[in-house]
Design a protein around this motif. Structure first.
Motif, PDB file in Angstrom:
ATOM      1  N   VAL A 395      85.114  79.454  89.610  1.00  0.00           N
ATOM      2  CA  VAL A 395      85.144  78.283  88.726  1.00  0.00           C
ATOM      3  C   VAL A 395      86.561  78.027  88.234  1.00  0.00           C
ATOM      4  CG1 VAL A 395      84.355  77.353  86.512  1.00  0.00           C
ATOM      5  CG2 VAL A 395      82.739  78.502  88.029  1.00  0.00           C
ATOM      6  N   ASP A 396      87.307  79.096  87.919  1.00  0.00           N
ATOM      7  CA  ASP A 396      88.700  78.930  87.476  1.00  0.00           C
ATOM      8  C   ASP A 396      89.549  78.272  88.571  1.00  0.00           C
ATOM      9  OD1 ASP A 396      88.062  80.064  85.071  1.00  0.00           O
ATOM     10  OD2 ASP A 396      88.865  82.062  85.554  1.00  0.00           O
ATOM     11  N   ILE A 397      89.321  78.672  89.819  1.00  0.00           N
ATOM     12  CA  ILE A 397      90.036  78.053  90.939  1.00  0.00           C
ATOM     13  C   ILE A 397      89.682  76.573  91.030  1.00  0.00           C
ATOM     14  CG2 ILE A 397      90.219  77.996  93.463  1.00  0.00           C
ATOM     15  CD1 ILE A 397      89.817  81.054  93.408  1.00  0.00           C
ATOM     16  N   TYR A 398      88.398  76.280  90.842  1.00  0.00           N
ATOM     17  CA  TYR A 398      87.925  74.900  90.875  1.00  0.00           C
ATOM     18  C   TYR A 398      88.547  74.095  89.727  1.00  0.00           C
ATOM     19  CZ  TYR A 398      84.564  71.007  90.868  1.00  0.00           C
ATOM     20  OH  TYR A 398      83.981  69.774  90.890  1.00  0.00           O
ATOM     21  N   ILE A 399      88.638  74.708  88.553  1.00  0.00           N
ATOM     22  CA  ILE A 399      89.264  74.034  87.403  1.00  0.00           C
ATOM     23  C   ILE A 399      90.718  73.706  87.713  1.00  0.00           C
ATOM     24  CG2 ILE A 399      90.077  74.406  85.034  1.00  0.00           C
ATOM     25  CD1 ILE A 399      87.483  75.991  84.541  1.00  0.00           C
ATOM     26  N   GLY A 400      91.435  74.665  88.286  1.00  0.00           N
ATOM     27  CA  GLY A 400      92.832  74.410  88.630  1.00  0.00           C
ATOM     28  C   GLY A 400      92.972  73.233  89.587  1.00  0.00           C
ATOM     29  N   PHE A 401      92.074  73.168  90.555  1.00  0.00           N
ATOM     30  CA  PHE A 401      92.104  72.075  91.538  1.00  0.00           C
ATOM     31  C   PHE A 401      91.829  70.728  90.861  1.00  0.00           C
ATOM     32  CE2 PHE A 401      89.537  69.406  94.455  1.00  0.00           C
ATOM     33  CZ  PHE A 401      90.510  69.144  95.416  1.00  0.00           C
ATOM     34  N   LYS A 402      90.807  70.672  90.004  1.00  0.00           N
ATOM     35  CA  LYS A 402      90.433  69.407  89.351  1.00  0.00           C
ATOM     36  C   LYS A 402      91.512  68.972  88.342  1.00  0.00           C
ATOM     37  CE  LYS A 402      87.061  67.540  89.960  1.00  0.00           C
ATOM     38  NZ  LYS A 402      86.685  66.519  90.981  1.00  0.00           N
ATOM     39  N   VAL A 403      92.110  69.930  87.634  1.00  0.00           N
ATOM     40  CA  VAL A 403      93.146  69.571  86.665  1.00  0.00           C
ATOM     41  C   VAL A 403      94.392  69.056  87.379  1.00  0.00           C
ATOM     42  CG1 VAL A 403      94.704  70.485  84.889  1.00  0.00           C
ATOM     43  CG2 VAL A 403      92.293  71.116  84.866  1.00  0.00           C
ATOM     44  N   ASP A 404      94.715  69.633  88.521  1.00  0.00           N
ATOM     45  CA  ASP A 404      95.846  69.126  89.308  1.00  0.00           C
ATOM     46  C   ASP A 404      95.597  67.673  89.714  1.00  0.00           C
ATOM     47  OD1 ASP A 404      97.318  71.431  89.163  1.00  0.00           O
ATOM     48  OD2 ASP A 404      96.656  72.224  91.096  1.00  0.00           O
ATOM     49  N   GLN A 405      94.360  67.370  90.103  1.00  0.00           N
ATOM     50  CA  GLN A 405      94.021  65.992  90.456  1.00  0.00           C
ATOM     51  C   GLN A 405      94.184  65.065  89.247  1.00  0.00           C
ATOM     52  OE1 GLN A 405      90.006  66.193  92.092  1.00  0.00           O
ATOM     53  NE2 GLN A 405      90.813  65.914  94.176  1.00  0.00           N
ATOM     54  N   LEU A 406      93.674  65.495  88.094  1.00  0.00           N
ATOM     55  CA  LEU A 406      93.775  64.683  86.883  1.00  0.00           C
ATOM     56  C   LEU A 406      95.230  64.466  86.489  1.00  0.00           C
ATOM     57  CD1 LEU A 406      90.905  66.183  84.671  1.00  0.00           C
ATOM     58  CD2 LEU A 406      91.045  63.827  85.495  1.00  0.00           C
ATOM     59  N   ALA A 407      96.014  65.542  86.541  1.00  0.00           N
ATOM     60  CA  ALA A 407      97.427  65.455  86.141  1.00  0.00           C
ATOM     61  C   ALA A 407      98.191  64.483  87.032  1.00  0.00           C
ATOM     62  CB  ALA A 407      98.061  66.843  86.189  1.00  0.00           C
ATOM     63  N   GLN A 408      97.856  64.482  88.320  1.00  0.00           N
ATOM     64  CA  GLN A 408      98.538  63.586  89.248  1.00  0.00           C
ATOM     65  C   GLN A 408      98.108  62.137  89.030  1.00  0.00           C
ATOM     66  OE1 GLN A 408      98.080  64.663  93.352  1.00  0.00           O
ATOM     67  NE2 GLN A 408      99.310  62.951  94.094  1.00  0.00           N
ATOM     68  N   ASN A 409      96.801  61.926  88.873  1.00  0.00           N
ATOM     69  CA  ASN A 409      96.303  60.555  88.733  1.00  0.00           C
ATOM     70  C   ASN A 409      96.596  59.958  87.357  1.00  0.00           C
ATOM     71  OD1 ASN A 409      95.254  60.729  91.338  1.00  0.00           O
ATOM     72  ND2 ASN A 409      93.240  61.412  90.628  1.00  0.00           N
ATOM     73  N   LYS A 410      96.569  60.813  86.326  1.00  0.00           N
ATOM     74  CA  LYS A 410      96.761  60.327  84.955  1.00  0.00           C
ATOM     75  C   LYS A 410      98.178  60.563  84.438  1.00  0.00           C
ATOM     76  CE  LYS A 410      92.547  59.035  83.583  1.00  0.00           C
ATOM     77  NZ  LYS A 410      92.281  57.734  82.907  1.00  0.00           N
ATOM     78  N   ARG A 411      99.006  61.213  85.256  1.00  0.00           N
ATOM     79  CA  ARG A 411     100.398  61.499  84.909  1.00  0.00           C
ATOM     80  C   ARG A 411     100.513  62.324  83.625  1.00  0.00           C
ATOM     81  NH1 ARG A 411     103.446  55.751  86.437  1.00  0.00           N
ATOM     82  NH2 ARG A 411     102.746  55.722  88.628  1.00  0.00           N
ATOM     83  N   TYR A 412      99.749  63.437  83.590  1.00  0.00           N
ATOM     84  CA  TYR A 412      99.837  64.341  82.447  1.00  0.00           C
ATOM     85  C   TYR A 412     101.217  65.007  82.417  1.00  0.00           C
ATOM     86  CZ  TYR A 412      94.669  64.325  82.088  1.00  0.00           C
ATOM     87  OH  TYR A 412      93.364  63.964  81.952  1.00  0.00           O
ATOM     88  N   ASP A 413     101.734  65.254  81.216  1.00  0.00           N
ATOM     89  CA  ASP A 413     102.880  66.158  81.101  1.00  0.00           C
ATOM     90  C   ASP A 413     102.363  67.596  81.135  1.00  0.00           C
ATOM     91  OD1 ASP A 413     101.909  66.793  78.494  1.00  0.00           O
ATOM     92  OD2 ASP A 413     103.014  65.095  77.658  1.00  0.00           O
ATOM     93  N   GLN A 414     103.251  68.543  81.203  1.00  0.00           N
ATOM     94  CA  GLN A 414     102.835  69.937  81.367  1.00  0.00           C
ATOM     95  C   GLN A 414     102.004  70.430  80.186  1.00  0.00           C
ATOM     96  OE1 GLN A 414     103.423  71.614  84.256  1.00  0.00           O
ATOM     97  NE2 GLN A 414     101.993  73.127  83.418  1.00  0.00           N
ATOM     98  N   GLU A 415     102.361  69.975  78.981  1.00  0.00           N
ATOM     99  CA  GLU A 415     101.629  70.420  77.784  1.00  0.00           C
ATOM    100  C   GLU A 415     100.180  69.930  77.831  1.00  0.00           C
ATOM    101  OE1 GLU A 415     101.792  69.999  72.879  1.00  0.00           O
ATOM    102  OE2 GLU A 415     103.354  69.105  74.134  1.00  0.00           O
ATOM    103  N   THR A 416      99.985  68.675  78.207  1.00  0.00           N
ATOM    104  CA  THR A 416      98.624  68.113  78.301  1.00  0.00           C
ATOM    105  C   THR A 416      97.839  68.809  79.409  1.00  0.00           C
ATOM    106  OG1 THR A 416      99.433  65.969  77.543  1.00  0.00           O
ATOM    107  CG2 THR A 416      97.284  66.017  78.635  1.00  0.00           C
ATOM    108  N   LYS A 417      98.496  69.012  80.529  1.00  0.00           N
ATOM    109  CA  LYS A 417      97.829  69.683  81.656  1.00  0.00           C
ATOM    110  C   LYS A 417      97.379  71.085  81.260  1.00  0.00           C
ATOM    111  CE  LYS A 417      98.626  71.254  86.407  1.00  0.00           C
ATOM    112  NZ  LYS A 417      99.603  71.307  87.531  1.00  0.00           N
ATOM    113  N   ASP A 418      98.246  71.834  80.594  1.00  0.00           N
ATOM    114  CA  ASP A 418      97.898  73.204  80.177  1.00  0.00           C
ATOM    115  C   ASP A 418      96.762  73.192  79.166  1.00  0.00           C
ATOM    116  OD1 ASP A 418      99.856  74.184  81.830  1.00  0.00           O
ATOM    117  OD2 ASP A 418     101.348  74.454  80.229  1.00  0.00           O
TER     118      ASP A 418
END
Length: 539
Positions: A395-418
């Motif tokens: 699940v943690d691996i899956y979370i990392g994958f989904k958050v990377d997608q969100l960060a790219q599409n929504k242009r998160y900064d590192q603080e928001t992504k973390d």
């Protein structure tokens, strides 16, 4: 007929030996003839004479070649005699002919009769040949009156036509057998869930229970069970992908879904399993044809369909040409009709120590399923809740994958992504579905980056609490009534419906166009998903 043929062959054996010797001499002459042909090209005045010589050689060689062609042809016909006889008795039985109302049966009869006429004609002419005066035989052979090579060619062409007809019949049988193609179901499920992530399932390949099932000859049933949202279906999709890399296996699978009429009953499961096996190994369709040729498409209907299909699959699994087979059935808890029968069949099939068939099944932790499977002799059980460490890592691996997608599409900064990754990791509780639903909400265009952190706090841990929050979110909408009506309709209909069908069923459809219905479905996105204008439940 065979006795007459063999007697004739014995009677003419001496003549054949003489002609064989002549044939060898003629082959030497043919070699010389090729050289003379080249020489004649340089002397045109000799061409007319040489043509006469060649024609004479051709006529003289005909008795030898005709005798050789007859022996070759009769040997071929006799070698196929038993197959012809079995084919006729199997396919032209009068009872079967009356039971089948299809045009294919009429065509089949025509092809078989033509084939058998040529077969008998060849044998009868051969018997007459062996009884004739030798001078008469030579005269007929010189003029090629019997044309044995031509007759053999006609027989082989008739066989080819019959094979083509059998191929057409096999294709029709497969077409009627196919209720759904499990390969397409697998692709649809993976697409609906956002794709298959290999790193989130490959932990199972190193799991002791899985390896024991895979490697031990007498471990024939693997039961993977767990609570909702634990990723059982995607786990099985991954296992299927890995097993497909082994060319020695015949792999067949089926995905049960309670919301799909074609996927929520035991007979559909058997049809899907049989279909994939027959597609991979076409010879196995003969087990289906044995009953299909009698009943046609009606074989897959009525109160006895389970009896027919379970008998057919049993015969297929016992076929000596089926070396190693693996059958996978996902979400047994969603097989709402005939589940008990299906479980009994799986248990019986997997309880034969000498069987070359292995099973993988998955389900939720339901008592009736566990009670049945307690009777299975050679099984391994994988309880996902007892493999919490491996599931949580996945699940943690899956979370990392989904958050990377969100960060790219929504242009998160590192603080928001973390912050998003940290919140999801703390509250997921090893549940893929919870992560998927939260990330789906965060991906909505209306959720701005500046609102992400405050929005995260609105997603409580646990599926039950999350579903309650999602319903509250719908209640706050100006389209709350229409959203609830759409949910109610999708829950009670017999099969997944299209947007156009929903427009007819929903109250006051005249003020809603297709685009507005699309928006309502998207507003119910935590419960419903839209794919190719068809509405599916998220689960």
């Amino acid at each position: 007929m065979q006795q007459l043929v063999h007697a004739g062959l014995d009677r003419t054996q001496k003549q054949v030996s003489i002609k064989r010797g002549i044939d060898e001499g003629l082959q030497a002459v043919q070699a010389i003839r090729a050289m003379v042909d080249k020489a004649v090209q340089a002397a045109p005045e000799a061409a007319v004479a040489w043509v006469g010589v060649c024609l004479g050689l051709e006529i003289l060689s005909n008795p030898v070649t005709e005798s050789r062609d007859n022996r070759k042809g009769i040997a071929y016909v006799l070698s196929r005699m038993e197959w012809y006889w079995n084919l006729v008795s199997l396919l032209l039985d009068e009872n079967k002919a009356r039971s089948s109302a299809t045009g294919l049966q009429v065509q089949l009869r025509k092809h078989i009769v033509q084939l058998y006429e040529k077969l008998l004609s060849y044998q009868m002419k051969s018997v007459c040949l062996y009884r004739r005066n030798w001078a008469a035989v030579i005269g007929r052979d010189m003029l090629k009156l019997d044309d044995w090579a031509g007759q053999l060619s006609e027989i082989q062409e008739a066989e080819a036509a019959e094979r083509r007809h059998q191929d057409d019949r096999d294709k029709q049988c497969l077409k009627d057998l196919r209720e759904t193609d499990p390969r397409d179901d697998k692709t649809r499920i993976q697409d609906t869930k956002g794709g298959l992530l290999r790193d989130s399932y490959r932990w199972i390949l190193d799991n002791n229970d899985f390896q024991r099932w895979r490697d031990h000859p007498q471990s024939q049933l693997l039961w993977i069970n767990g609570d909702p949202g634990k990723g059982k279906t995607m786990l099985l999709c991954g296992i299927i992908d890995e097993l497909q890399k082994e060319p020695s296996f015949r792999l067949s699978y089926f995905f049960c879904q309670a919301t799909e009429a074609q996927l929520n009953n035991a007979t559909s499961v058997l049809r899907g399993l049989i279909y994939l096996l027959a597609v991979q190994q076409p010879s196995l369709i003969s087990h289906v044809r044995a009953k299909y040729d009698v009943a046609g498409e009606r074989m897959f209907q009525g109160i006895n369909v389970w009896v027919s299909l379970s008998g057919i699959l049993t015969d297929i699994l016992g076929d000596p040409t089926l070396k190693d087979a693996i059958l996978v059935v996902d979400a047994l808890d969603e097989c709402s009709s005939g589940r008990s029968q299906l479980l009994d069949f799986i248990i019986q099939s997997s309880s034969i120590s000498s069987s070359r068939v292995k099973w993988i099944i998955s389900s939720r932790n339901w008592p009736d399923i566990e009670e049945k499977l307690d009777n299975a002799r050679y099984k391994a059980r994988m309880h996902l809740e007892l493999n919490q460490y491996s599931v949580s890592n996945a699940v943690d691996i899956y979370i990392g994958f989904k958050v990377d997608q969100l960060a790219q599409n929504k242009r998160y900064d590192q603080e928001t992504k973390d912050a998003v990754q940290c919140y999801l990791t703390r509250n997921a509780d090893g549940t893929f579905l919870w992560v998927a639903l939260v990330c789906q909400e965060l991906a909505e265009p209306k959720i701005r980056k500046r609102h992400i952190l405050s929005r995260l706090k609105l997603f409580p841990p646990g599926l039950d609490a999350l579903y309650s929050r999602m319903m509250e979110h719908i209640d706050e909408s100006e389209d709350a009534d229409r959203c609830k009506e759409a949910l109610a309709i999708v829950l009670v209909v017999y099969r997944p419906i299209t947007l156009e069908e929903l427009k007819v069923l929903i109250e006051s459809p005249e003020d809603l166009d297709k685009g507005e219905l699309d928006e309502i479905i998207k507003y119910c996105g935590s419960f419903l998903t839209l794919r190719e204008d068809i509405i599916y439940l998220v689960h």
